[in-house]
Design a protein around this motif. Structure first.
Motif, PDB file in Angstrom:
ATOM      1  N   VAL A 157       0.945  -1.347  -0.155  1.00 57.58           N
ATOM      2  CA  VAL A 157      -0.162   0.015  -0.354  1.00 57.58           C
ATOM      3  C   VAL A 157       0.883   1.015   0.302  1.00 57.58           C
ATOM      4  CG1 VAL A 157      -1.847   0.911   1.492  1.00 57.58           C
ATOM      5  CG2 VAL A 157      -2.037  -1.188   0.765  1.00 57.58           C
ATOM      6  N   GLU A 158       1.786   1.282   1.105  1.00 55.61           N
ATOM      7  CA  GLU A 158       2.531   2.421   1.193  1.00 55.61           C
ATOM      8  C   GLU A 158       3.738   2.799  -0.520  1.00 55.61           C
ATOM      9  OE1 GLU A 158       5.273   5.801   2.754  1.00 55.61           O
ATOM     10  OE2 GLU A 158       2.787   4.995   2.395  1.00 55.61           O
ATOM     11  N   SER A 212      -9.095   1.660   4.056  1.00 54.42           N
ATOM     12  CA  SER A 212     -10.199   2.226   3.783  1.00 54.42           C
ATOM     13  C   SER A 212     -10.836   2.215   4.773  1.00 54.42           C
ATOM     14  CB  SER A 212     -10.714   1.572   2.953  1.00 54.42           C
ATOM     15  OG  SER A 212      -9.765   1.774   1.914  1.00 54.42           O
ATOM     16  N   ARG A 213     -11.420   1.709   5.599  1.00 55.64           N
ATOM     17  CA  ARG A 213     -11.837   1.685   7.045  1.00 55.64           C
ATOM     18  C   ARG A 213     -11.492   1.803   8.383  1.00 55.64           C
ATOM     19  NH1 ARG A 213     -11.862  -4.486   5.522  1.00 55.64           N
ATOM     20  NH2 ARG A 213     -10.771  -4.537   6.763  1.00 55.64           N
ATOM     21  N   TRP A 214      -9.724   2.314   8.281  1.00 62.23           N
ATOM     22  CA  TRP A 214      -9.530   2.230  10.297  1.00 62.23           C
ATOM     23  C   TRP A 214      -8.984   4.061   9.201  1.00 62.23           C
ATOM     24  CZ3 TRP A 214      -8.348   0.869  14.915  1.00 62.23           C
ATOM     25  CH2 TRP A 214      -8.787  -0.672  14.707  1.00 62.23           C
ATOM     26  N   GLY A 215      -9.038   4.165   8.382  1.00 62.14           N
ATOM     27  CA  GLY A 215      -7.543   5.570   7.985  1.00 62.14           C
ATOM     28  C   GLY A 215      -6.837   5.364   7.873  1.00 62.14           C
ATOM     29  N   TRP A 216      -5.360   5.791   7.019  1.00 68.80           N
ATOM     30  CA  TRP A 216      -4.282   6.146   7.142  1.00 68.80           C
ATOM     31  C   TRP A 216      -3.378   7.112   8.422  1.00 68.80           C
ATOM     32  CZ3 TRP A 216      -0.785   3.519   4.788  1.00 68.80           C
ATOM     33  CH2 TRP A 216       0.687   3.904   4.797  1.00 68.80           C
ATOM     34  N   ARG A 217      -4.686   8.113   8.850  1.00 71.08           N
ATOM     35  CA  ARG A 217      -3.936   9.166  10.196  1.00 71.08           C
ATOM     36  C   ARG A 217      -3.845   7.555  11.144  1.00 71.08           C
ATOM     37  NH1 ARG A 217      -6.513  12.256  14.187  1.00 71.08           N
ATOM     38  NH2 ARG A 217      -4.955  13.474  14.604  1.00 71.08           N
ATOM     39  N   ASP A 218      -5.064   7.104  11.719  1.00 75.54           N
ATOM     40  CA  ASP A 218      -5.530   5.709  12.304  1.00 75.54           C
ATOM     41  C   ASP A 218      -4.136   4.941  12.372  1.00 75.54           C
ATOM     42  OD1 ASP A 218      -6.909   7.906  13.647  1.00 75.54           O
ATOM     43  OD2 ASP A 218      -8.850   6.805  12.830  1.00 75.54           O
ATOM     44  N   VAL A 220      -1.536   4.952  11.466  1.00 77.18           N
ATOM     45  CA  VAL A 220      -0.168   5.405  11.209  1.00 77.18           C
ATOM     46  C   VAL A 220       0.151   6.121  13.812  1.00 77.18           C
ATOM     47  CG1 VAL A 220       1.074   7.065  11.913  1.00 77.18           C
ATOM     48  CG2 VAL A 220       0.707   5.912   9.176  1.00 77.18           C
ATOM     49  N   LEU A 221      -1.151   6.057  13.832  1.00 75.73           N
ATOM     50  CA  LEU A 221      -0.795   6.109  15.584  1.00 75.73           C
ATOM     51  C   LEU A 221      -1.015   4.848  16.423  1.00 75.73           C
ATOM     52  CD1 LEU A 221      -3.693   9.036  15.742  1.00 75.73           C
ATOM     53  CD2 LEU A 221      -1.609   9.584  16.145  1.00 75.73           C
ATOM     54  N   LEU A 222      -2.248   4.055  15.716  1.00 78.55           N
ATOM     55  CA  LEU A 222      -1.401   2.575  16.046  1.00 78.55           C
ATOM     56  C   LEU A 222      -0.113   2.296  16.652  1.00 78.55           C
ATOM     57  CD1 LEU A 222      -4.449   0.760  14.566  1.00 78.55           C
ATOM     58  CD2 LEU A 222      -4.135   1.582  17.508  1.00 78.55           C
ATOM     59  N   LEU A 223       0.349   2.403  15.385  1.00 75.37           N
ATOM     60  CA  LEU A 223       1.663   1.925  14.940  1.00 75.37           C
ATOM     61  C   LEU A 223       2.965   2.625  16.596  1.00 75.37           C
ATOM     62  CD1 LEU A 223       2.272   1.830  11.047  1.00 75.37           C
ATOM     63  CD2 LEU A 223       2.432  -0.304  12.322  1.00 75.37           C
ATOM     64  N   HIS A 224       2.888   4.115  15.950  1.00 80.07           N
ATOM     65  CA  HIS A 224       3.261   4.354  17.001  1.00 80.07           C
ATOM     66  C   HIS A 224       3.067   4.247  18.680  1.00 80.07           C
ATOM     67  CE1 HIS A 224       5.448   7.564  14.380  1.00 80.07           C
ATOM     68  NE2 HIS A 224       5.054   7.481  13.820  1.00 80.07           N
TER      69      HIS A 224
END
Length: 266
Positions: A157-158, A212-218, A220-224
């Motif tokens: 995806v990235e 699509s369901r979560w959104g990219w920003r969320d 990334v927040l989960l990853l951090h």
């Protein structure tokens, strides 16, 4: 201003200046130069091309994932496919899957690259994204985690965000239940067979649905906030695995194989 006050202002300025964190070079507009090692007689032009592409990839991927400093990565560029294959087997325990398989993975900060990679920007974006995922989820094993489809799917995806649409082609319609490409050993077994390219299509489609369901920003927040890859993966998937259908030919917005350059100015 008296001498004492001037001395106080000067010392305060020095303390503030020294305490200010330095901005990483790749986030200031200054070119970041990845480490490149040559093995054999590799042309200066090719080494410069790989360095430039990798620098742009690192800058964009780090930005997309909110990473303040690049992953320490040294690309080892080989002039001969045989030498590349030997190093790949030494680092990863497996050899190239074909005579045109010339891209390895990040192992202990080393990335072997063979004599010719037709989709260099996409491949570097994919591999570097995996290195960023490893850092953020504290995966120190230098091995592909489970589920493999999510790991490689997010990397696709990235890579697609940087290089354009992924063109998936195949002679037949194939269904791969995600459970069959969850374990790394199963992933690599299918990856090395006739449907190897299609598992990337499956993974990219499944990961695209999650984005699509979560959104990219969320995400990334989960990853951090993630303490481990298993916890991060379970949060995203809900521990549910489902079949994803891969039609014979389709275009995904995730990325592209075979691009000669990065899109969007990368």
């Amino acid at each position: 201003i008296g001498g004492g006050a001037l001395l106080f202002i000067t010392l305060t300025t020095l303390v503030v200046a020294r305490a200010a964190p330095a901005t990483p070079p790749h986030l200031t507009g200054r070119p970041f130069q990845p480490k490149i090692r040559e093995m054999g007689q590799v042309s200066a032009e090719r080494l410069m091309h790989i360095r430039q592409v990798l620098a742009r990839v690192e800058s964009r991927v780090d930005h997309d994932f909110g990473v303040a400093r690049p992953v320490a990565l040294t690309a080892i560029v080989y002039a001969r496919h045989q030498a590349f294959g030997t190093e790949l087997h030494h680092l990863e325990g497996l050899g190239p899957q074909s005579s045109i398989d010339n891209m390895g993975n990040d192992v202990h900060g080393l990335l072997p690259i063979g004599p010719y990679v037709p989709s260099l920007p996409h491949s570097l974006a994919h591999v570097y994204t995996e290195a960023v995922l490893d850092r953020l989820t504290h995966n120190l094993s230098d091995r592909q985690p489970d589920p493999a489809w999510l790991y490689d799917g997010l990397a696709e995806v990235e890579a697609g965000r940087l290089t354009g649409p992924l063109l998936c082609t195949g002679p037949h319609h194939v269904d791969f239940p995600l459970a069959t490409i969850a374990h790394p050993r199963s992933w690599w077994k299918i990856r090395g067979g006739p449907f190897g390219d299609q598992v990337y299509c499956e993974a990219a489609e499944a990961a695209s649905g999650i984005v699509s369901r979560w959104g990219w920003r969320d995400i990334v927040l989960l990853l951090h906030r993630a303490r481990s890859w298993p916890g991060f993966a379970a949060t995203l998937t809900g521990d549910r695995l489902q079949t994803v259908h891969a039609p014979a030919e389709k275009t995904l917005e995730a990325g592209t194989e075979g691009n000669g350059k990065l899109a969007s100015g990368v």
